[in-house]
Design an enzyme around this catalytic site. Sequence first.
Site, PDB file in Angstrom:
ATOM      1  CB  CYS A  69      -0.883  -0.013   1.245  1.00 29.20           C
ATOM      2  SG  CYS A  69      -1.845   1.498   1.477  1.00 29.20           S
ATOM      3  CB  CYS A 181      -1.754   4.255  -5.519  1.00 26.13           C
ATOM      4  SG  CYS A 181      -3.240   3.343  -5.022  1.00 26.13           S
TER       5      CYS A 181
HETATM    6  N1  DGL Z   1      -3.379   0.474  -2.651  1.00 31.55           N
HETATM    7  C1  DGL Z   1      -3.377   1.606  -1.742  1.00 31.55           C
HETATM    8  C2  DGL Z   1      -2.147   2.441  -2.025  1.00 31.55           C
HETATM    9  O1  DGL Z   1      -1.225   1.894  -2.611  1.00 31.55           O
HETATM   10  C3  DGL Z   1      -4.689   2.312  -1.839  1.00 31.55           C
HETATM   11  C4  DGL Z   1      -4.908   3.258  -0.698  1.00 31.55           C
HETATM   12  C5  DGL Z   1      -6.333   3.624  -0.460  1.00 31.55           C
HETATM   13  O2  DGL Z   1      -7.039   2.796   0.123  1.00 31.55           O
HETATM   14  O3  DGL Z   1      -6.708   4.748  -0.813  1.00 31.55           O
HETATM   15  O4  DGL Z   1      -2.022   3.590  -1.668  1.00 31.55           O
END
Ligand code: DGL
Length: 255
Positions: A69, A181
């Site tokens: 994340c 992300c």
């Molecule tokens: N996959 C998460 C990231 O890399 C998403 C974060 C979210 O939930 O907004 O930031």
Amino acid sequence: MIGVFDSGIGGLSVLAALRSAYPSADLLYFADTARLPYGGRSPSLIRRFAKEAGERFKGWGADFVQVACGTVSSLALDEFKAAANCPVAGVVLPVVGSLAQNGRRRVLILSTEATARSRVFEAALSEKRPGITTLSLGCPLFVPLIENGFFARNDPALLSLVGRILAPGQTFFPDAILLGCTHFRLFAPLISSLFPGVPIYDCGEEAARAVPEAFGQGNGTLRVYVSDDPERFRLAAERTGSLPPGVPIGSAAEG
Ligand code: DGL
């Protein structure tokens, strides 16, 4: 066991990469679906979520956790590490190392809003490669769209929306795009059609390559837990093609 953490389906590509690199690794994926999306939250709330997620991995007995994340990696990796009580890696440094090594000079960084505001990717890039020019765009709509299955590359309405959001990037003329992300990997074909020929560096893909082999030994087990609505997660996960069909998805309370 290697733990893989994300708020939702974004980290599944990291999980898939680890399964293919280390077929005998025991893997546990946890998605904090009850609190998704993280990217519009305040830093203090993200730190609290990270601490609580880290505690869950401690309870599951993880030997190593790959935080898949970008938001937690940027804002709250220390809180996650302290709670997990095992080696933990984020997704910032591997992709930054790869961009620097490849001599990229004008990097368009796409991430959640919280990550963009933290400026962690910019700081890490400038440290590795002084003089690098960056433009950072926080994209708050991307995670909800992707979680709801809107990522087909041939959807004209989606292409037009993504094009509008990324318009400031067009006049920046990047020589590389950093996906900060992990969800955004599912937008990579769309982004490529808007920036033809510009190489895309996905933070999750680079991080998966950096997981130490020492943690890759085990019996090849795979467990998946979510903090809310396993069936909804299954539908979203199946659309990505990154989770093998039939894998049981448990509620984190049972973990
Ligand atoms: N996959 C998460 C990231 O890399 C998403 C974060 C979210 O939930 O907004 O930031």
